[in-house]
Design a protein around this motif. Structure first.
Motif, PDB file in Angstrom:
ATOM      1  N   ARG A   1       0.830  -1.207   0.000  1.00 23.79           N
ATOM      2  CA  ARG A   1       0.000   0.000   0.000  1.00 23.79           C
ATOM      3  C   ARG A   1       0.865   1.258   0.000  1.00 23.79           C
ATOM      4  O   ARG A   1       0.473   2.278  -0.558  1.00 23.79           O
TER       5      ARG A   1
ATOM      6  N   ASP B   1      -6.134   1.715  -8.336  1.00 22.64           N
ATOM      7  CA  ASP B   1      -6.263   1.115  -7.015  1.00 22.64           C
ATOM      8  C   ASP B   1      -6.470   2.175  -5.947  1.00 22.64           C
ATOM      9  O   ASP B   1      -7.265   2.004  -5.016  1.00 22.64           O
ATOM     10  N   VAL B   2      -5.700   3.280  -6.075  1.00 23.40           N
ATOM     11  CA  VAL B   2      -5.845   4.355  -5.095  1.00 23.40           C
ATOM     12  C   VAL B   2      -7.209   5.008  -5.227  1.00 23.40           C
ATOM     13  O   VAL B   2      -7.844   5.385  -4.248  1.00 23.40           O
TER      14      VAL B   2
ATOM     15  N   ARG C   1       1.772   2.003  -3.539  1.00 24.87           N
ATOM     16  CA  ARG C   1       0.658   2.660  -4.251  1.00 24.87           C
ATOM     17  C   ARG C   1       0.532   4.115  -3.832  1.00 24.87           C
ATOM     18  O   ARG C   1       0.272   4.985  -4.650  1.00 24.87           O
TER      19      ARG C   1
ATOM     20  N   ASP D   1       3.149   6.129  -5.627  1.00 26.52           N
ATOM     21  CA  ASP D   1       2.709   6.454  -6.980  1.00 26.52           C
ATOM     22  C   ASP D   1       1.700   7.600  -6.968  1.00 26.52           C
ATOM     23  O   ASP D   1       1.689   8.453  -7.862  1.00 26.52           O
TER      24      ASP D   1
END
Length: 821
Positions: A741, A812-813, A744, A747
């Motif tokens: 996580r 995903d975020v 992510r 990013d």
């Protein structure tokens, strides 16, 4: 209730064909059909279940026998019905005049003997019926007068009734009085062992009969119910309501042609004399239909009522048409609904006047129209004028209406005025009857039944001119306009004392003709009546059979029905319904019955004992209604509770101790061998249970919080995000731990403007990580468009702005952090 495909509530296709064939038969043949379908004796099987615990103290020495008095001649059908009513909750349908009162008295006597202190309640809808049953119990079966009471209306104060319920066991009352005393707690429902319901066909809807039985059966499992009626309902559905509401488990049906009844029934001749409107009545009817035509046309144009001839308009048909209109799609038009409602209201009230003219005569019609005109043009309670409604004004301003009122005035004021041809036929029938020598010698009596008081008042006015006829009007207590034919505005109902006086004088021979409304139909002990004249007809079999049962009790009777053609059809329909209902009840499979508890011990079977009852001297006085008031103190309301219920407040600590004690007692009451076996099972089970069984690990706890952690409210949710902050450097950057996580999130941060937040490094040193919760608004993006939005996301002192939601690398975020424009 199981219903086959070719049956409708127990009626097979063959039975329906038999009923259809009855339309072409004579009325005398109908009773033969009923006798074939309702045998006088059949196998009796009580529907018993054992009570959890009897609430009554039984007198064991008296249980070995049940007593049938020989003070009056013993009739087999009365004895059989009484025996079965002692053992089960029975609905007894017996024609008027065949001794339902005696059956009830015998059942009440034996439960009075069998119980030490239980209450016995007899309920009837009117005061004469209540006092009639009380006198039967005093004079026929010898229930001691000092242990009884009669309650009617509010003549006795609640305080007086409280005292009576405590000390007396047998009470005769109206159902409303019993209901009120149950609600106030004056009568404990667990003390009642027998309830006798007279005129049981009333036990439908919200009538007090249903409420009394429902209240008692909630607390009392040892209750016996005896329901009495000449005809328990006007349809199969109505009979099922009576059976359900009174917890009936068996039925006992008898008709005039039943095998065990036929020897006690006197023959009754039925004559139908046709009658039509006089020429003057037809003249007024045609004129009145011309007045109704414009209103009828309004409904026809709206397509809500399809009868076009005013002669065939009826209030019943208009009511049905309006109900169908209100559930149709056209009812969505509120303007149309308001107009239809106004027209229907005016036309329905005027249609009732039309039926009065056709079936009852000019006088009732004239009185009704005059009162309607006054109501529309005068304020209630004053003589001040008011403006009538639009459609009422359409009628009143019609020149035909003024012509109708003027012509009716002339007809009513004329000498020798007769309201309807029916009255001429009644006069001729009475004159011919009372001039016979055998009738004069037998002191014969006649009852004339009519539906409306105004019709009865007109009949009484005409009969006053006949020297051989001594007539008196007999009606109920409700207020009604022009009840005595007077031109005064209103007349109150007839008080109960006045009713009783008229009945006593009729029995004594002061009057030989009684003109009665519906109050004379139900169960009154009027004595021997040799002829009945029906001035109108009802489609209800209950009312028709009640009228017919007034005659033919002790000697041959005669029934004269003076009816129009349409009323004759109603009469035939009522007889058809009566035949169908009696046939359905006799089959019992047509209905769903309740189970009743066996109150007597299983090893007790009472044997019949025929004996002469010694009537106490105190019973010689006539029955009197309980009256009086006690000291002005408000009686304390008592609440009825089921057995073993604690009603006082208690603390939680005492309740816990009591529960623990109860659990200990339960363990102590277990059989020792069974307790040893349970201990062995518990010991053997511990071998397979780990010490930490049932505890969650740390990872399971975090997963539980991730999946189900939430806060109140539909608009928010919680999402656990595991991140590891090592340091927080103001204006320089942030170090976070390395995890899936965190990657992510890196990013995510890398897409943010570097001038605002420094790029997250991926080589941070791990630290003491924990789980933090971020609360984000759970809203769907409006219209599902990809747009640039601005979020304020705070991780300690960090602020990130300007995320591009269309970036696939941030999917995903984006799923993790839902956002709203």
């Amino acid at each position: 209730m199981d219903i086959d495909e070719d049956e409708d509530f127990g009626f097979s296709s063959s039975d329906e064909q038999q009923l259809v064939n009855l339309t072409s038969t004579k009325q005398s043949d109908m009773l033969k059909y009923i006798s074939r379908t309702t045998p006088g004796a059949r196998k009796f099987t009580p529907r018993w279940t054992r009570p959890t615990r009897s609430t009554h103290t039984l007198v064991k020495d008296a249980l070995s026998s049940w007593v049938y008095p020989t003070n009056v001649p013993v009739r087999d059908y009365q004895r059989n019905i009484a025996e079965r009513a002692l053992l089960s909750n029975v609905l007894c349908a017996l024609p008027t005049g065949l001794g339902k009162t005696m059956i009830a008295a015998v059942v009440m006597l034996n439960w009075y003997r069998w119980t030490a202190s239980a209450k016995i309640v007899f309920m009837a809808p009117t005061r004469p019926l209540v006092t009639q049953q009380a006198e039967a119990c005093y004079n026929l079966v010898g229930i001691p007068r000092h242990d009884t009471a009669i309650f009617v209306g509010g003549l006795a104060s609640p305080t007086v009734r409280d005292e009576v319920w405590r000390h007396r066991r047998v009470v005769f009352a109206t159902p409303q009085t019993v209901e009120n005393d149950l609600k106030r707690g004056s009568l404990d429902p667990k003390d009642v062992v027998l309830v006798v319901v007279d005129e049981a066909h009333r036990a439908t809807g919200e009538y007090a009969y249903t409420k009394v039985i429902e209240f008692i059966t909630r607390f009392n499992c040892s209750l016996r119910v005896l329901a009495l009626s000449a005809t328990p309902g006007s349809s199969v559905g109505a009979v099922q309501q009576v059976i359900s509401n009174l917890a009936i488990s068996n039925t006992e049906i008898r008709t005039e042609s039943s095998e065990d009844v036929v020897d006690y029934v006197q023959t009754t001749d039925v004559e139908h004399l046709p009658a039509d409107l006089t020429g003057e009545g037809l003249e007024l009817l045609d004129l009145y239909c011309e007045i109704l035509a414009p209103l009828l046309k309004e409904l026809n144009n709206m397509s809500v009522y399809h009868v076009r001839d005013p002669h065939y308009v009826s209030a019943f048909g208009l009511t049905n048409a309006f109900q169908l209109f209100m559930v149709s799609p056209a009812a969505q038009n509120y303007g149309l609904v308001n107009k239809a409602r106004a027209v229907f209201a005016v036309l329905s009230s005027l249609a009732h006047a039309s039926s009065l003219l056709k079936y009852h005569g000019i006088r009732p019609f004239y009185d009704y129209i005059s009162d309607w005109h006054i109501e529309q043009t005068t304020k209630p309670g004053t003589e001040k004028p008011k403006q009538p409604g639009k459609y009422a004004s359409m009628v009143i301003s019609n020149s035909k209406f003024k012509q109708l009122i003027k012509r009716a005035d002339e007809i009513v004021a004329a000498d020798g005025f007769v309201s309807h041809e029916k009255i001429n036929i009644v006069v001729a029938t009475l004159v011919e009857y009372f001039e016979r020598q055998d009738v004069a010698a037998a002191n014969s009596k006649v009852i004339i039944f009519c539906q409306y008081r105004s019709s009865g008042a007109e009949i009484e006015r005409v009969l006053q001119a006949l020297p051989s006829v001594k007539a008196h009007l007999f009606f109920g207590q409700a207020r009604s306009k022009r009840a005595d034919g007077d031109e005064k505005a209103e007349k109150g109902g007839m008080p109960q004392k006045e009713q009783q006086r008229i009945l006593d004088e009729f029995k004594a021979g002061t009057y030989n003709t009684l003109i009665a409304t519906s109050i004379g139909e139900e169960g009154l002990d009027i004595g021997q009546v040799d002829m009945i004249i029906c001035f109108d007809a009802s489609s209800s079999p209950v009312r028709v059979l009640q009228r017919m049962g007034r005659t033919g009790r002790f000697r041959k009777g005669r029934i004269v029905a003076v009816l129009t053609e349409r009323e004759r059809n109603k009469w035939d329909d009522a007889m058809m319904k009566y035949a169908a209902i009696q046939a359905a009840i006799s089959r019992e499979s047509s209905f769903e019955f309740a189970e009743c508890n066996r109150i007597l011990p299983d090893d007790v079977t009472p044997e019949l004992v025929l004996k002469q009852i010694d009537i106490p001297a105190e019973n010689a006085a006539p029955a009197e209604v309980m009256t009086g008031t006690a000291a002005k103190r408000k009686s304390k309301k008592k609440f009825s509770m089921p057995d073993d219920v604690e009603t006082k407040f208690t603390t939680a600590g005492k309740l816990h101790k009591r529960t623990a004690t109860s659990d200990t007692r339960d363990q102590e009451n277990i059989d020792p061998n069974r307790r040893k076996k349970q201990a062995m099972v518990y010991t053997s089970m511990t071998k397979f249970i780990e010490p930490d069984f049932g505890l969650l690990t740390c990872s399971q706890q975090r997963d539980l919080k991730d999946r189900y952690g939430s806060v109140y409210g539909d608009s928010f949710r919680t999402q656990a995000i595991e991140y590891d902050p090592v340091a927080s450097v103001r204006n320089t950057g942030t170090k976070v731990g390395n995890s899936e996580r965190t990657t992510r999130l890196a990013d995510f941060v890398s897409s943010i403007d570097t001038a605002t937040v420094n790029r997250v490094t991926s080589g941070a040193v791990p630290g003491p990580w924990d789980v933090r919760t971020v609360v984000i608004g759970d809203f769907a993006p409006p219209r599902q468009k990809s747009v640039n939005v601005t979020l304020d996301i705070k991780f300690d002192s960090i602020t990130q702005d300007t995320i591009d939601s269309s970036d696939e690398s941030m999917a995903d975020v984006s799923d993790l952090l839902r956002y709203r424009k």
